[in-house]
Design a protein around this motif. Sequence first.
Motif, PDB file in Angstrom:
ATOM      1  N   ALA A 106       0.884  -1.357  -0.006  1.00  0.00           N
ATOM      2  CA  ALA A 106      -0.043  -0.073  -0.034  1.00  0.00           C
ATOM      3  C   ALA A 106       1.082   1.153  -0.071  1.00  0.00           C
ATOM      4  O   ALA A 106       0.301   2.351  -0.234  1.00  0.00           O
ATOM      5  CB  ALA A 106      -0.988  -0.072   1.138  1.00  0.00           C
ATOM      6  N   GLY A 107       2.298   1.175   0.045  1.00  0.00           N
ATOM      7  CA  GLY A 107       3.153   2.084   0.138  1.00  0.00           C
ATOM      8  C   GLY A 107       3.314   2.609  -1.180  1.00  0.00           C
ATOM      9  O   GLY A 107       3.602   3.930  -1.319  1.00  0.00           O
ATOM     10  N   ILE A 155      -4.468   0.041  -6.922  1.00  0.00           N
ATOM     11  CA  ILE A 155      -5.072  -1.182  -6.988  1.00  0.00           C
ATOM     12  C   ILE A 155      -6.048  -1.300  -5.846  1.00  0.00           C
ATOM     13  O   ILE A 155      -7.063  -1.776  -6.015  1.00  0.00           O
ATOM     14  CB  ILE A 155      -4.104  -2.667  -7.157  1.00  0.00           C
ATOM     15  CG1 ILE A 155      -2.951  -2.429  -8.329  1.00  0.00           C
ATOM     16  CG2 ILE A 155      -4.652  -3.697  -6.887  1.00  0.00           C
ATOM     17  CD1 ILE A 155      -1.957  -3.418  -8.399  1.00  0.00           C
ATOM     18  N   LEU A 156      -5.331  -1.337  -4.846  1.00  0.00           N
ATOM     19  CA  LEU A 156      -6.256  -1.229  -3.546  1.00  0.00           C
ATOM     20  C   LEU A 156      -7.552  -0.343  -3.568  1.00  0.00           C
ATOM     21  O   LEU A 156      -8.739  -0.521  -2.968  1.00  0.00           O
ATOM     22  CB  LEU A 156      -5.477  -0.977  -2.293  1.00  0.00           C
ATOM     23  CG  LEU A 156      -4.528  -2.162  -1.796  1.00  0.00           C
ATOM     24  CD1 LEU A 156      -3.670  -1.726  -0.790  1.00  0.00           C
ATOM     25  CD2 LEU A 156      -5.201  -3.305  -1.646  1.00  0.00           C
ATOM     26  N   ALA A 169     -13.369   0.915  -4.061  1.00  0.00           N
ATOM     27  CA  ALA A 169     -14.453   1.819  -4.368  1.00  0.00           C
ATOM     28  C   ALA A 169     -15.282   1.467  -5.786  1.00  0.00           C
ATOM     29  O   ALA A 169     -16.456   1.407  -5.622  1.00  0.00           O
ATOM     30  CB  ALA A 169     -13.598   3.072  -5.154  1.00  0.00           C
ATOM     31  N   LEU A 170     -14.779   0.605  -6.703  1.00  0.00           N
ATOM     32  CA  LEU A 170     -15.583   0.067  -7.782  1.00  0.00           C
ATOM     33  C   LEU A 170     -16.656  -0.840  -7.226  1.00  0.00           C
ATOM     34  O   LEU A 170     -17.854  -0.411  -7.502  1.00  0.00           O
ATOM     35  CB  LEU A 170     -14.864  -0.390  -8.995  1.00  0.00           C
ATOM     36  CG  LEU A 170     -13.985   0.339  -9.574  1.00  0.00           C
ATOM     37  CD1 LEU A 170     -13.162   0.035 -10.476  1.00  0.00           C
ATOM     38  CD2 LEU A 170     -14.837   1.441 -10.487  1.00  0.00           C
ATOM     39  N   VAL A 181      -8.634   8.354   2.154  1.00  0.00           N
ATOM     40  CA  VAL A 181      -7.626   8.647   3.331  1.00  0.00           C
ATOM     41  C   VAL A 181      -6.812   7.902   3.941  1.00  0.00           C
ATOM     42  O   VAL A 181      -5.424   8.268   4.316  1.00  0.00           O
ATOM     43  CB  VAL A 181      -8.898   9.233   4.301  1.00  0.00           C
ATOM     44  CG1 VAL A 181      -8.097   9.871   5.468  1.00  0.00           C
ATOM     45  CG2 VAL A 181      -9.466  10.613   3.915  1.00  0.00           C
ATOM     46  N   SER A 182      -7.215   6.535   4.157  1.00  0.00           N
ATOM     47  CA  SER A 182      -6.252   5.567   4.762  1.00  0.00           C
ATOM     48  C   SER A 182      -5.105   5.231   3.733  1.00  0.00           C
ATOM     49  O   SER A 182      -4.002   5.261   4.105  1.00  0.00           O
ATOM     50  CB  SER A 182      -6.855   3.974   4.785  1.00  0.00           C
ATOM     51  OG  SER A 182      -8.177   4.573   5.458  1.00  0.00           O
ATOM     52  N   LEU A 183      -5.277   5.210   2.322  1.00  0.00           N
ATOM     53  CA  LEU A 183      -4.430   4.992   1.414  1.00  0.00           C
ATOM     54  C   LEU A 183      -3.237   6.101   1.642  1.00  0.00           C
ATOM     55  O   LEU A 183      -1.957   5.936   1.606  1.00  0.00           O
ATOM     56  CB  LEU A 183      -4.754   4.691  -0.051  1.00  0.00           C
ATOM     57  CG  LEU A 183      -5.403   3.420  -0.004  1.00  0.00           C
ATOM     58  CD1 LEU A 183      -6.086   3.393  -1.306  1.00  0.00           C
ATOM     59  CD2 LEU A 183      -4.391   2.219  -0.047  1.00  0.00           C
ATOM     60  N   LEU A 184      -3.699   7.322   1.476  1.00  0.00           N
ATOM     61  CA  LEU A 184      -2.748   8.489   1.470  1.00  0.00           C
ATOM     62  C   LEU A 184      -2.059   8.525   2.717  1.00  0.00           C
ATOM     63  O   LEU A 184      -0.861   9.021   2.999  1.00  0.00           O
ATOM     64  CB  LEU A 184      -3.536   9.653   1.231  1.00  0.00           C
ATOM     65  CG  LEU A 184      -4.176   9.883  -0.094  1.00  0.00           C
ATOM     66  CD1 LEU A 184      -4.928  11.223  -0.341  1.00  0.00           C
ATOM     67  CD2 LEU A 184      -3.095  10.039  -1.305  1.00  0.00           C
TER      68      LEU A 184
END
Lengths: 246, 129, 115
Positions: C54-55, C62-63, C68-69, C110-113
């Motif tokens: 995820a970094g 991808i995550l 979202a989709l 937000v989590s991914l960022l």
Amino acid sequence: MSTKRTITFEVMRYRPESDAEPSYQTYSVPCEQEWVVLDALLYIKDNLDTTLSFRWSCHMAVCGSCGMIVNGEPMLSCKAFLRDYPDVIRVEPLTNFPIERDLVIVMDDFITKLASIKPYIIPKEERKVEQGEYLQTPVQLKKFKQYTLCINCLLCYAACPQYGLVPEFVGPAALALAHRYNLDSRDNGRSQRQEIAASHDGVWECSFVGACSEVCPKHVDPAGAIQQTKIASTMDYFLGFLQGGS
Amino acid sequence: MSRKPYIRPIPKTSWYMRDGRYKRYMLREVTCVFIGAYTGVLTMGLLRLSQGKEAYEAFLQAMNTPSAIVFHILALLFAVYHSTTWFNVTPQAMPIMKGDDFLPGKVIVTAHYAGWAVVSLFILLVVGI
Amino acid sequence: MAKSHKPIVWGPFAAGGTFAAFFNPVLILVTGILVPLGLLSGDVLSYTRAHEFAGGWIGKLILFAFVALPAWHAAHRLRITVHDFGVRADILVAVLVYASAALATVVAIVSLLAI
């Protein structure tokens, strides 16, 4: 040698002058092996009960008048062969439509909707007779030919649960015919038809149950036409944004 | 003679019981509950991952409970049903013309199933099965 | 008759449905069954590996797509399903389901960022 088979027909009756609601009447009919349901109904009308009302005409799956519910399934009664059925057959008028009398339904709603989608060619260019005919290649024809086979028999409307639940829905056959003319290389009327087809009561009431295409006696596939219209309308919508339109 | 058309009532909450194809349709629609719930699980996983090692490992622990595993088995069955019902109708929604004729629906459906198998196997290989 | 704004929600529904059809079964199998039951060698979903994945920007993308989709697919279909079960409060239902999908989308971003 007698090859007759006795079949019990449970036919929905509704006589508006005397009945508050429909009921079933049972007829025992000596049937020939090769008969269809319509033959048995004609036997009833000729020999057992002259008051039974139903629509029919061509007896060969072309005119689209004899649609009924046969053992729960929307069918052309001229195409419902008795050899495919058990000894008790229940015949009802097409579902999702008001009953005028017995097996005759009121189809005004469909006629209005059909007219609303302009089911005729709106030409790209008006041509005079001396300019000759509008030309079309076999491939251009192939694109929409399947949708021209609709005989307006309304089996698809009877099969469509969304039409039953939301009567404003334009419905399968009318939307398939809109698609048919939109795909025609000689036509230029798509934007006019989209006024109806891309409205709330148009393709967007469809949830792709797919029953319309399964019951269609002419393999028109209205469900496919509606999904294609949804995709095209979605493209229009987002492209409209990109171009700064509405 | 005056007309008096009769309108048959349609039961708004149980209409789909009338026909097998309506029941299959409702089963297809209900797959969204499981797809949605699994999306919630994934979202929670991302949130926990962003909150640090401890939070994330608690999330992994929660995934390793019998009820979570039962949920995921059910979700898997519904997800597979979604995939098959989705791919089976692709020729209707997206017919493809090749040359003078339409590609047979079977070709389009088979291509989707093949693609599905490829991405699934690829992911399984990546995670090291 | 006015043109409908349904494409706004139908576009993501169709895209998400296609995406979920391809990816969700194998994702559920891996994250919800194989990993919890310890049937995979190694520590595929361990904090270190997940954090590393995820970094990167590709991993984030991808995550994000995984969440979202399908979220917008499920939301729109749920709206129709609720109507099919006889609940006639479409606007309320629409607000609830799309708000949920939007919430999942925002939490994912937000989590991914933050990783």
